[in-house]
Structures are given as C-alpha cells and as structure tokens.
Design an enzyme around this catalytic site. Structure first.
Site, mmCIF file in Angstrom:
data_model
loop_
_atom_site.group_PDB
_atom_site.id
_atom_site.type_symbol
_atom_site.label_atom_id
_atom_site.label_comp_id
_atom_site.label_asym_id
_atom_site.label_seq_id
_atom_site.Cartn_x
_atom_site.Cartn_y
_atom_site.Cartn_z
ATOM 1 N N ASP A 161 13.923 78.851 -32.860
ATOM 2 C CA ASP A 161 15.201 78.513 -33.506
ATOM 3 C C ASP A 161 15.493 79.262 -34.795
ATOM 4 O OD1 ASP A 161 13.768 75.317 -34.579
ATOM 5 O OD2 ASP A 161 13.633 77.295 -35.508
ATOM 6 N N HIS A 188 6.715 82.348 -29.132
ATOM 7 C CA HIS A 188 7.545 82.144 -27.933
ATOM 8 C C HIS A 188 8.902 82.829 -28.035
ATOM 9 C CE1 HIS A 188 5.057 78.219 -27.257
ATOM 10 N NE2 HIS A 188 4.393 79.304 -26.943
ATOM 11 N N GLY A 193 4.164 69.178 -36.135
ATOM 12 C CA GLY A 193 5.285 68.915 -35.229
ATOM 13 C C GLY A 193 5.124 69.491 -33.853
HETATM 14 C C1 BV8 Z 1 0.985 81.818 -20.417
HETATM 15 C C2 BV8 Z 1 10.258 79.186 -25.206
HETATM 16 C C3 BV8 Z 1 -0.364 83.454 -19.395
HETATM 17 C C4 BV8 Z 1 11.259 78.847 -24.164
HETATM 18 C C5 BV8 Z 1 8.280 77.850 -24.664
HETATM 19 C C6 BV8 Z 1 1.046 77.534 -14.368
HETATM 20 C C7 BV8 Z 1 1.585 78.812 -14.318
HETATM 21 C C8 BV8 Z 1 1.701 79.594 -15.440
HETATM 22 C C9 BV8 Z 1 1.279 79.110 -16.657
HETATM 23 C C10 BV8 Z 1 0.759 77.844 -16.685
HETATM 24 C C11 BV8 Z 1 0.620 77.054 -15.578
HETATM 25 N N1 BV8 Z 1 0.088 75.859 -15.960
HETATM 26 C C12 BV8 Z 1 -0.128 75.864 -17.284
HETATM 27 C C13 BV8 Z 1 0.263 77.058 -17.735
HETATM 28 C C14 BV8 Z 1 0.234 77.508 -19.067
HETATM 29 C C15 BV8 Z 1 1.623 77.207 -19.641
HETATM 30 C C16 BV8 Z 1 1.547 75.811 -20.212
HETATM 31 O O1 BV8 Z 1 0.901 75.616 -21.212
HETATM 32 N N2 BV8 Z 1 2.217 74.837 -19.563
HETATM 33 C C17 BV8 Z 1 2.172 73.481 -20.065
HETATM 34 C C18 BV8 Z 1 3.512 72.792 -19.818
HETATM 35 C C19 BV8 Z 1 1.014 72.744 -19.366
HETATM 36 N N3 BV8 Z 1 1.835 78.197 -20.650
HETATM 37 C C20 BV8 Z 1 2.529 79.296 -20.347
HETATM 38 O O2 BV8 Z 1 3.080 79.510 -19.289
HETATM 39 C C21 BV8 Z 1 2.554 80.319 -21.456
HETATM 40 N N4 BV8 Z 1 2.194 81.593 -20.940
HETATM 41 O O3 BV8 Z 1 0.153 80.962 -20.261
HETATM 42 O O4 BV8 Z 1 0.822 83.137 -20.075
HETATM 43 C C22 BV8 Z 1 -0.021 83.354 -17.951
HETATM 44 C C23 BV8 Z 1 0.878 84.271 -17.440
HETATM 45 C C24 BV8 Z 1 1.156 84.211 -16.074
HETATM 46 C C25 BV8 Z 1 0.551 83.243 -15.258
HETATM 47 C C26 BV8 Z 1 -0.346 82.320 -15.810
HETATM 48 C C27 BV8 Z 1 -0.621 82.357 -17.159
HETATM 49 C C28 BV8 Z 1 3.959 80.425 -22.021
HETATM 50 C C29 BV8 Z 1 4.266 79.173 -22.803
HETATM 51 C C30 BV8 Z 1 5.578 79.397 -23.582
HETATM 52 C C31 BV8 Z 1 6.685 78.612 -22.940
HETATM 53 N N5 BV8 Z 1 7.904 78.718 -23.758
HETATM 54 N N6 BV8 Z 1 9.366 78.035 -25.410
HETATM 55 C C32 BV8 Z 1 12.257 77.846 -24.667
HETATM 56 O O5 BV8 Z 1 12.146 77.355 -25.818
HETATM 57 O O6 BV8 Z 1 13.190 77.567 -23.888
HETATM 58 S S1 BV8 Z 1 7.311 76.519 -24.966
HETATM 59 C C33 BV8 Z 1 8.215 75.224 -25.610
HETATM 60 O O7 BV8 Z 1 7.272 74.178 -25.761
HETATM 61 C C34 BV8 Z 1 8.791 75.439 -26.999
HETATM 62 O O8 BV8 Z 1 8.486 76.685 -27.576
HETATM 63 C C35 BV8 Z 1 8.079 74.366 -27.812
HETATM 64 O O9 BV8 Z 1 7.884 74.681 -29.118
HETATM 65 C C36 BV8 Z 1 6.805 74.349 -27.079
HETATM 66 C C37 BV8 Z 1 5.798 73.321 -27.355
HETATM 67 O O10 BV8 Z 1 6.402 72.114 -27.466
HETATM 68 P P1 BV8 Z 1 6.378 71.468 -28.940
HETATM 69 O O11 BV8 Z 1 6.816 72.483 -29.918
HETATM 70 O O12 BV8 Z 1 5.058 70.829 -29.150
HETATM 71 O O13 BV8 Z 1 7.548 70.449 -28.822
HETATM 72 P P2 BV8 Z 1 7.502 69.041 -28.102
HETATM 73 O O14 BV8 Z 1 8.924 68.630 -27.901
HETATM 74 O O15 BV8 Z 1 6.561 69.081 -26.935
HETATM 75 O O16 BV8 Z 1 6.821 68.080 -29.203
HETATM 76 C C38 BV8 Z 1 7.485 67.842 -30.415
HETATM 77 C C39 BV8 Z 1 6.479 67.155 -31.309
HETATM 78 O O17 BV8 Z 1 7.104 66.963 -32.559
HETATM 79 C C40 BV8 Z 1 6.070 65.794 -30.802
HETATM 80 O O18 BV8 Z 1 4.661 65.657 -30.897
HETATM 81 C C41 BV8 Z 1 6.745 64.830 -31.775
HETATM 82 O O19 BV8 Z 1 5.974 63.660 -32.003
HETATM 83 C C42 BV8 Z 1 6.802 65.662 -33.007
HETATM 84 N N7 BV8 Z 1 7.838 65.301 -33.969
HETATM 85 C C43 BV8 Z 1 9.034 64.693 -33.743
HETATM 86 N N8 BV8 Z 1 9.687 64.541 -34.918
HETATM 87 C C44 BV8 Z 1 8.898 65.072 -35.880
HETATM 88 C C45 BV8 Z 1 7.722 65.550 -35.288
HETATM 89 N N9 BV8 Z 1 6.733 66.137 -35.986
HETATM 90 C C46 BV8 Z 1 6.896 66.223 -37.320
HETATM 91 N N10 BV8 Z 1 8.003 65.793 -37.974
HETATM 92 C C47 BV8 Z 1 9.013 65.207 -37.290
HETATM 93 N N11 BV8 Z 1 10.098 64.776 -37.957
#
Ligand code: BV8
Ligand code: ZN
Length: 247
Positions: free
Chosen positions: A102, A117, A185
């Site tokens: 962002d 990312h 976060g």
């Molecule tokens: C990779 C950009 C190697 C896009 C994002 C099967 C096939 C392929 C890969 C995988 C697979 N299975 C697993 C994987 C690995 C996969 C993965 O991890 N999947 C997860 C879902 C299990 N990872 C990938 O694919 C990565 N690449 O591994 O490459 C590879 C290559 C080929 C084949 C195999 C492997 C790529 C990952 C990047 C994805 N892109 N973003 C877009 O934004 O549209 S990730 C996306 O999630 C965002 O960037 C975001 O930042 C990120 C993580 O989420 P969080 O930031 O933690 O946000 P979330 O909403 O989850 O949580 C918010 C938190 O804030 C909460 O805890 C909440 O309590 C807290 N909060 C709320 N309010 C507050 C607060 N904290 C503080 N203050 C507050 N006020």
C-alpha cells in the site's frame, strides 16, 4: 507494559529489523488482507491474488485492485507508520521490511522500505513486462491492455509467485544480523515472510510481536505486545528516545 528486556534492547540494540503486515495499515482505514469488507467479503483473497485468477477473469481481479487502490489513495499513514519512519533516524541500523503493497510506509517518510510483495501502485504488462506508463493506473473496472496487446497486471507478488530475490535476500540477511526483531500487524500465515521472525530468533535476536490478536507465531516469540500498532509503536519510539539521540 514493555519488559525490562525490551527496554534494554530499545536502548542498546545495534540493529533493529521490523516486518510489517496489513495490520499496520488497519488504523489508516485499509482493510486487512483477510478482512476485506463489502463486496469483496465473498471472495477468498488468497484465490483472487493469483495469476490463475487474473488469467481466468482479468476484469474481476483488476477491479479488486482498483477498489483497493481507491481506498489506499484516500487514506493517510497512521502514527504507527510515522513511528517507523522516525525509527530510521534513531537506531544505528534499522531495516524495514513489509508485506504490504500500500505504499504507506513511504508516504509516512520511511526512506528505505523493502517490499516483499511488491507495490499496488506499480503495474506492468503481463506479456512483455513493460511498466504501465505513469504513476497511477486508472481505477477502471475492466483490465487494461499494453501496446503489445498483453494485459496490464498489478505489480504485486501473487500466491505461487516468487518474491523479488534482492528484497527477500535483504530481509533474510537483516533477520540473521539483527539484535531486535519486531513483527508488527501480521497474522504470520504467509511464507516465506512469516519465516523471518523465527529465523531471527534462531540467530539470537529478541523477537517481539505487536498485534491486538496473537498471530500464528505468537507462542514461539519472546514477547507479545497486545494492542494496536498505531498506539504501541509510538510508545516504543518514545522509550528509545530516552536513551538515544536522533542520528
Ligand atoms: C512463494 C500481494 C515460492 C498480493 C501477498 C501452494 C502453491 C504455491 C505457494 C504456496 C502453496 N502453499 C503455500 C504456499 C506458499 C504461499 C503461502 O504462504 N500461502 C499461505 C496462504 C499458506 N506463499 C507464496 O505463494 C509466496 N510465494 O512461496 O514462492 C513458490 C513459487 C512457486 C510455487 C511454490 C512456491 C507468495 C506470497 C505473497 C502473496 N502476496 N500480497 C496482494 O496484496 O493482493 S500476501 C498478502 O498476505 C498481503 O501481502 C499481506 O500482507 C500478506 C500477509 O497477510 P498479513 O499482512 O499478515 O495480513 P492479515 O490480514 O493476514 O493479518 C492482519 C494482522 O493484523 C492480523 O493478525 C490482525 O490481528 C492484525 N491487526 C489488525 N489490526 C491491527 C493489527 N495489528 C496491529 N495493529 C492493528 N491496529
Ligand atoms: Zn506488453
């Protein structure tokens, strides 16, 4: 509120590394990645944020990003972002690594931001790779085309895509070298970013989470500060300033 150990680290740490997630932008009004509201609540972001989804339905995925860009362009950084921008000038070595796309860290004044990312304001042709001309892609509901005929995609890293090598290398080196690691976060669910806090801990860093809810990593970390980052981060910076002068 903060332990004596954390206070000591804020006073003495040589290198502080910070990993931020969508939660650091929540108080600015940006829906976190897993709690997008409204129209998009019916979609699973981990399915929408994929090349397959974009190729299958470019207009749907492009309009999701247009909706998100519209929100991001309408909000301001919050005190958490500003505290991290100030931290750059307070510690001898400070590494800011973000999962967020962002641009709010830069808008808050952080000069060195490592975006694992990508960035939602960068778009490029999916076929020839040419960057979309101009800074801000128009918030259209239908996907745009490059001169070569290819579709214009958002400059973010989708699930299943590799992270930019230089940024991931930087982040891993910072985790290996830092004395204090803050995970701010993030739900700690997305890899390889979610592996960074434990990588730091294995090399002896003191690892602290800042999050209103315990993340998937919380139990393994050294300290969890439960609360909003927009409140806690400024407090940590104020604590550090009692011991350090801005460089
Ligand atoms: C990779 C950009 C190697 C896009 C994002 C099967 C096939 C392929 C890969 C995988 C697979 N299975 C697993 C994987 C690995 C996969 C993965 O991890 N999947 C997860 C879902 C299990 N990872 C990938 O694919 C990565 N690449 O591994 O490459 C590879 C290559 C080929 C084949 C195999 C492997 C790529 C990952 C990047 C994805 N892109 N973003 C877009 O934004 O549209 S990730 C996306 O999630 C965002 O960037 C975001 O930042 C990120 C993580 O989420 P969080 O930031 O933690 O946000 P979330 O909403 O989850 O949580 C918010 C938190 O804030 C909460 O805890 C909440 O309590 C807290 N909060 C709320 N309010 C507050 C607060 N904290 C503080 N203050 C507050 N006020
Ligand atoms: Zn092209």
């Amino acid at each position: 509120m903060i332990s004596a150990t954390l206070e000591h680290m804020l006073a003495e740490a040589r290198h502080i590394a910070v990993l931020t997630g969508a939660g650091v932008s929540a108080e600015s009004g940006v829906p976190t990645f897993r709690t997008a509201g409204g129209l998009w609540a019916q979609y699973d972001p981990t399915r929408l944020a994929t090349r397959e989804a974009f190729e299958e339905n470019p207009d749907l995925v492009w309009s999701w990003y247009s909706w998100r860009r519209g929100i991001i362009r309408g909000v301001q950084p919050n005190p958490g972002h500003f505290a991290l921008a100030e931290a750059e000038r307070l510690f001898p070595r400070f590494s800011l690594i973000t999962q967020n796309v962002d641009n709010l860290h830069r808008r808050a004044g952080s000069r060195e931001v490592h975006e694992l990312h990508g960035n939602i304001e960068h778009s490029r042709c999916i076929a020839c790779g040419r960057p979309y001309p101009g800074d801000e892609a128009p918030p259209t509901e239908t996907a745009l085309h490059c001169e070569c005929g290819g579709l214009i995609r958002p400059g973010v890293v989708w699930f299943g895509e590799s992270l930019p090598e230089t940024e991931l290398d930087f982040a891993q080196q910072a985790a290996l070298d830092c004395d204090l690691f803050l995970a701010v976060g993030t739900s700690g669910l997305v890899y390889p970013a979610a592996g960074l806090p434990l990588l730091a801990q294995r090399r002896g860093a003191y690892v602290v989470e800042i999050n209103p809810e315990p993340s998937a990593l919380a139990r393994q970390l050294d300290e969890c500060l439960q609360g909003p980052s927009g409140v806690i981060l400024p407090l940590l910076i104020e604590t550090a300033k009692r011991f350090r002068t801005t460089v």
